[in-house]
Scaffold this active site. Structure first.
Site, PDB file in Angstrom:
ATOM      1  N   ASN A 151       0.657  -1.292  -0.075  1.00 56.73           N
ATOM      2  CA  ASN A 151       0.007  -0.124   0.059  1.00 56.73           C
ATOM      3  C   ASN A 151       0.650   1.335   0.150  1.00 56.73           C
ATOM      4  O   ASN A 151       0.386   2.364  -0.594  1.00 56.73           O
ATOM      5  CB  ASN A 151      -1.131  -0.239   1.099  1.00 56.73           C
ATOM      6  CG  ASN A 151      -0.695   0.126   2.456  1.00 56.73           C
ATOM      7  OD1 ASN A 151       0.685  -0.318   2.695  1.00 56.73           O
ATOM      8  ND2 ASN A 151      -1.291   0.329   3.626  1.00 56.73           N
ATOM      9  N   LYS A 174      12.573  -6.909   1.609  1.00 57.32           N
ATOM     10  CA  LYS A 174      11.681  -8.077   0.607  1.00 57.32           C
ATOM     11  C   LYS A 174      10.429  -7.577   0.681  1.00 57.32           C
ATOM     12  O   LYS A 174       9.529  -7.094   1.462  1.00 57.32           O
ATOM     13  CB  LYS A 174      11.339  -9.481   1.435  1.00 57.32           C
ATOM     14  CG  LYS A 174      10.708 -10.387   0.369  1.00 57.32           C
ATOM     15  CD  LYS A 174       9.638 -11.385   1.139  1.00 57.32           C
ATOM     16  CE  LYS A 174       8.315 -10.763   1.181  1.00 57.32           C
ATOM     17  NZ  LYS A 174       7.750 -10.063   0.243  1.00 57.32           N
ATOM     18  N   PRO A 175      10.058  -6.854  -0.675  1.00 54.87           N
ATOM     19  CA  PRO A 175       8.945  -5.915  -0.902  1.00 54.87           C
ATOM     20  C   PRO A 175       7.685  -6.863  -1.224  1.00 54.87           C
ATOM     21  O   PRO A 175       8.100  -7.983  -1.418  1.00 54.87           O
ATOM     22  CB  PRO A 175       9.368  -4.934  -2.325  1.00 54.87           C
ATOM     23  CG  PRO A 175      10.529  -5.620  -2.876  1.00 54.87           C
ATOM     24  CD  PRO A 175      11.018  -6.652  -1.628  1.00 54.87           C
ATOM     25  N   ALA A 176       6.376  -6.328  -1.266  1.00 53.62           N
ATOM     26  CA  ALA A 176       5.554  -7.001  -1.654  1.00 53.62           C
ATOM     27  C   ALA A 176       5.590  -7.415  -2.997  1.00 53.62           C
ATOM     28  O   ALA A 176       5.946  -6.790  -3.697  1.00 53.62           O
ATOM     29  CB  ALA A 176       3.977  -6.278  -1.265  1.00 53.62           C
ATOM     30  N   SER A 232      -0.005  -7.600   7.654  1.00 54.11           N
ATOM     31  CA  SER A 232      -1.109  -8.013   8.440  1.00 54.11           C
ATOM     32  C   SER A 232      -0.762  -8.739   9.776  1.00 54.11           C
ATOM     33  O   SER A 232       0.235  -9.231   9.980  1.00 54.11           O
ATOM     34  CB  SER A 232      -1.847  -9.058   7.469  1.00 54.11           C
ATOM     35  OG  SER A 232      -1.013 -10.043   7.305  1.00 54.11           O
ATOM     36  N   GLU A 253       4.118  -3.601  12.459  1.00 57.51           N
ATOM     37  CA  GLU A 253       3.358  -2.495  12.291  1.00 57.51           C
ATOM     38  C   GLU A 253       2.342  -3.307  11.502  1.00 57.51           C
ATOM     39  O   GLU A 253       2.352  -3.536  10.278  1.00 57.51           O
ATOM     40  CB  GLU A 253       3.813  -1.279  11.458  1.00 57.51           C
ATOM     41  CG  GLU A 253       3.038  -0.140  11.553  1.00 57.51           C
ATOM     42  CD  GLU A 253       2.263   0.267  10.369  1.00 57.51           C
ATOM     43  OE1 GLU A 253       0.833  -0.392  10.592  1.00 57.51           O
ATOM     44  OE2 GLU A 253       2.408   0.512   9.374  1.00 57.51           O
ATOM     45  N   CYS A 287      -3.162   1.649   6.474  1.00 62.28           N
ATOM     46  CA  CYS A 287      -3.204   0.939   7.525  1.00 62.28           C
ATOM     47  C   CYS A 287      -3.872   1.610   8.818  1.00 62.28           C
ATOM     48  O   CYS A 287      -4.618   1.243   9.631  1.00 62.28           O
ATOM     49  CB  CYS A 287      -1.896   0.631   8.109  1.00 62.28           C
ATOM     50  SG  CYS A 287      -0.382   0.726   7.164  1.00 62.28           S
ATOM     51  N   GLU A 389     -11.078  -5.077   9.457  1.00 60.61           N
ATOM     52  CA  GLU A 389     -10.432  -4.012   8.867  1.00 60.61           C
ATOM     53  C   GLU A 389     -10.859  -4.235   7.233  1.00 60.61           C
ATOM     54  O   GLU A 389     -10.606  -5.302   6.593  1.00 60.61           O
ATOM     55  CB  GLU A 389      -8.862  -4.111   8.650  1.00 60.61           C
ATOM     56  CG  GLU A 389      -8.050  -2.868   8.297  1.00 60.61           C
ATOM     57  CD  GLU A 389      -6.629  -2.889   8.476  1.00 60.61           C
ATOM     58  OE1 GLU A 389      -6.042  -4.143   8.566  1.00 60.61           O
ATOM     59  OE2 GLU A 389      -5.800  -2.003   8.515  1.00 60.61           O
TER      60      GLU A 389
HETATM   61  P1  ADP Z   1      -1.358  -7.735   2.980  1.00 63.35           P
HETATM   62  O1  ADP Z   1      -2.842  -8.592   3.523  1.00 63.35           O
HETATM   63  O2  ADP Z   1      -1.382  -6.250   3.106  1.00 63.35           O
HETATM   64  O3  ADP Z   1      -1.120  -7.954   1.561  1.00 63.35           O
HETATM   65  P2  ADP Z   1       0.447  -9.522   4.226  1.00 63.35           P
HETATM   66  O4  ADP Z   1       0.861  -9.602   5.710  1.00 63.35           O
HETATM   67  O5  ADP Z   1      -0.056 -10.597   3.317  1.00 63.35           O
HETATM   68  O6  ADP Z   1      -0.409  -8.132   3.879  1.00 63.35           O
HETATM   69  O7  ADP Z   1       1.724  -8.991   3.417  1.00 63.35           O
HETATM   70  C1  ADP Z   1       2.745  -7.805   3.698  1.00 63.35           C
HETATM   71  C2  ADP Z   1       4.167  -8.623   3.728  1.00 63.35           C
HETATM   72  O8  ADP Z   1       4.280  -9.683   4.030  1.00 63.35           O
HETATM   73  C3  ADP Z   1       4.205  -8.822   2.047  1.00 63.35           C
HETATM   74  O9  ADP Z   1       5.807  -8.389   1.664  1.00 63.35           O
HETATM   75  C4  ADP Z   1       4.099 -10.265   1.909  1.00 63.35           C
HETATM   76  O10 ADP Z   1       4.906 -10.891   0.848  1.00 63.35           O
HETATM   77  C5  ADP Z   1       4.761 -10.831   3.298  1.00 63.35           C
HETATM   78  N1  ADP Z   1       4.412 -11.847   3.604  1.00 63.35           N
HETATM   79  C6  ADP Z   1       2.990 -12.607   3.339  1.00 63.35           C
HETATM   80  N2  ADP Z   1       3.023 -13.805   3.944  1.00 63.35           N
HETATM   81  C7  ADP Z   1       4.260 -14.158   4.488  1.00 63.35           C
HETATM   82  C8  ADP Z   1       4.986 -15.127   5.017  1.00 63.35           C
HETATM   83  N3  ADP Z   1       4.394 -16.279   5.215  1.00 63.35           N
HETATM   84  N4  ADP Z   1       6.176 -15.253   5.536  1.00 63.35           N
HETATM   85  C9  ADP Z   1       6.997 -13.767   5.097  1.00 63.35           C
HETATM   86  N5  ADP Z   1       6.374 -12.856   4.731  1.00 63.35           N
HETATM   87  C10 ADP Z   1       5.145 -12.880   4.136  1.00 63.35           C
END
Ligand code: ADP
Length: 488
Positions: A151, A174-176, A232, A253, A287, A389
């Site tokens: 986001n 590690k970005p999303a 999350s 966070e 958030c 949320e």
């Molecule tokens: P959202 O629901 O906002 O996508 P997430 O918590 O799923 O929130 O994602 C936030 C970040 O956490 C992202 O970079 C995602 O790749 C990472 N992520 C999600 N699942 C895992 C996991 N099991 N281990 C490590 N990182 C994760």
């Protein structure tokens, strides 16, 4: 903008990944923007190793050099603001006007961290005894890892990386998976500036791949000393448990469920203005955005009538997020739209009244991820939209009859990130701000995020602070040297 960077940035160089490919999709158009070859656990481990070595190099840099480097990164971001904003909009669907704001917001974290680092100091507490001095040293924590959400594809990296570098640490990010291109575009800026200034090229890495695989390799590396995560609550818990065996420091966070409280003595036009900012920025996908609107019964209807007029106008500005006139783009993915639909359907089934919106917006030639700004009144705490949320453009409003009831409702969720108080009574403002069990309070302010503030939540919204001097502190560790002083 030059062509997208799709390689990983590891150990100071761009390298092609060695695992499964990952498609980056434009949420507005469904077009494939890029295909990134993901990183394996082995490549992530290589990044963690380079991170450990770079931590030593960062620590050896003088504060002046670090501060200069961090300031140059702020200028580097500003110099490429237009390209970064366009990329950010392409992969996240954020309206271009907001993306520009995010790029400047990201740069401000580098300004702020540089200033904080320049003024950072140790301590010399008053000695209790004549023969002892206690010198408190502030030292960089070392090699760190950041995991960031989609986001704020640039600003969340900035909020973690800027204080890390300013404090003398290194960081692998590690970005999303939804928004890796902005991170890689920033890595190009980083590479150039590190080269120009002679700063460690490997003090920042970007690794993209299967999240548990990459995160697992980074967290389990013996040199990693800290994890900063925004995302999350569920994932935050998993990551905290992975950090526990080695007692790695965590900053988490996590999700929120912010109450937006409007008291009868509020300036209603101002409250509506702030509500629009809080609720509809990035279509409600921030958030800290307001999730539950708590309205004093005597003004509830008046507030909603005024809000509805603004929402009607906003509904005419949904569309292509690359256009200057657009105020609402698509939601990030199909799951996000499905969640909003489920929350609205659940609320209506339980007796909420739909005042406006409540459906997808069909935009010719674009995807089906656009959702109309929506107002539900007569919500209650049993509804999904009140206890989870929503992360979408939905106002769920309920009335209260007393300040005590409003505070009880506001705090009656497991989350505690942000809360908003609209009132002109200064006594009430402070009373309620103090009573809210959360980390951020917007007092007649619907957009309280700013680089100098110690941002962070309580309860299921996580722990740790980012931003300002406290954000810098989070990347330092205190050591004290107790000295015996011989007296004559
Ligand atoms: P959202 O629901 O906002 O996508 P997430 O918590 O799923 O929130 O994602 C936030 C970040 O956490 C992202 O970079 C995602 O790749 C990472 N992520 C999600 N699942 C895992 C996991 N099991 N281990 C490590 N990182 C994760």
């Amino acid at each position: 903008m030059h062509e997208f960077e799709t390689r990983q940035y590891v150990g100071g160089a761009f390298v092609v990944g060695d695992a499964e490919p990952l498609e980056v999709v434009n949420p507005a158009t469904n077009a494939t923007l890029a295909v990134i070859t993901g990183a394996s656990a082995a490549l992530a481990t290589r990044a963690a190793e380079a991170n450990a070595e770079a931590a030593r190099a960062m620590r050896a840099l003088s504060v002046l050099k670090r501060v200069e480097f961090v300031r140059r990164l702020a200028s580097g971001i500003r110099a490429q603001a237009a390209g970064l904003a366009a990329l950010l909009t392409a992969e996240s669907g954020k309206p271009i006007v907001e993306s520009r704001g995010e790029v400047e917001y990201a740069a401000s974290f580098f300004d702020n961290a540089a200033a904080a680092a320049e003024c950072a100091a140790g301590e010399l507490p008053a000695s209790r005894t004549a023969d002892r001095r206690v010198l408190v040293l502030r030292e960089p924590i070392g090699a760190t890892v950041a995991i960031t959400p989609w986001n704020f594809p640039l600003a969340m990296i900035a909020r973690k990386l800027a204080p890390a570098l300013a404090a003398g640490c290194s960081q692998v990010v590690k970005p999303a998976e939804e928004t890796p291109l902005t991170a890689l575009a920033f890595a190009r800026i980083y590479e150039q500036i590190a080269r120009d200034t002679g700063a460690p090229m490997a003090a920042f890495s970007v690794v993209i791949g299967d999240p548990p695989t990459v995160a697992g390799a980074l967290i389990s590396h013996p040199a990693t000393r800290k994890l900063s995560f925004t995302g999350s609550t569920d994932v935050g818990r998993i990551l905290a448990s992975q950090c526990a065996p080695r007692l790695i420091k965590t900053a988490l966070e996590l999700g929120g469920n912010a109450p937006f409280m409007v008291f009868a003595d509020a300036d209603l036009d101002r409250a509506v203005e702030q509500a629009m900012l809080s609720k509809f920025r990035f279509m409600g996908q921030t958030c800290i955005c307001a999730n539950r609107f708590l309205l004093a019964a005597p003004i509830a209807d008046d507030f909603l009538v005024r809000l509805e007029a603004r929402v009607q106008a906003l509904a005419t500005a949904i569309g292509d997020p690359t256009l200057e006139s657009t105020r609402m783009g698509p939601l990030i993915n199909d799951a996000a739209v499905a969640k909003v639909e489920a929350h609205v359907a659940d609320a209506v089934a339980r007796g909420a009244r739909l005042r406006i919106g409540g459906r997808r917006a069909a935009i010719a030639g674009l995807s089906r991820r656009f959702y109309e700004p929506t107002i539900l009144s007569h919500a209650d705490p049993s509804m999904l939209c009140a206890c989870e949320e929503t992360f979408g453009p939905v106002v769920a409003a309920m009335a209260f009859n007393s300040e005590a009831e409003a505070i009880a409702l506001a705090n009656a969720v497991p989350y505690g990130l942000a809360g908003y108080v609209m009132t002109q009574d200064v006594d009430r403002l402070l009373r309620v701000a103090e009573a809210l069990d959360c980390g951020v309070v917007g007092a007649n302010d619907g957009a309280p995020s700013t680089a100098e503030a110690p941002f962070g939540g309580r309860k299921d919204s996580g722990l740790g602070k980012e931003g300002g001097t406290h954000g810098l502190d989070a990347y330092t560790d205190l050591k004290y040297v107790s000295m015996r002083v011989r007296s004559h």
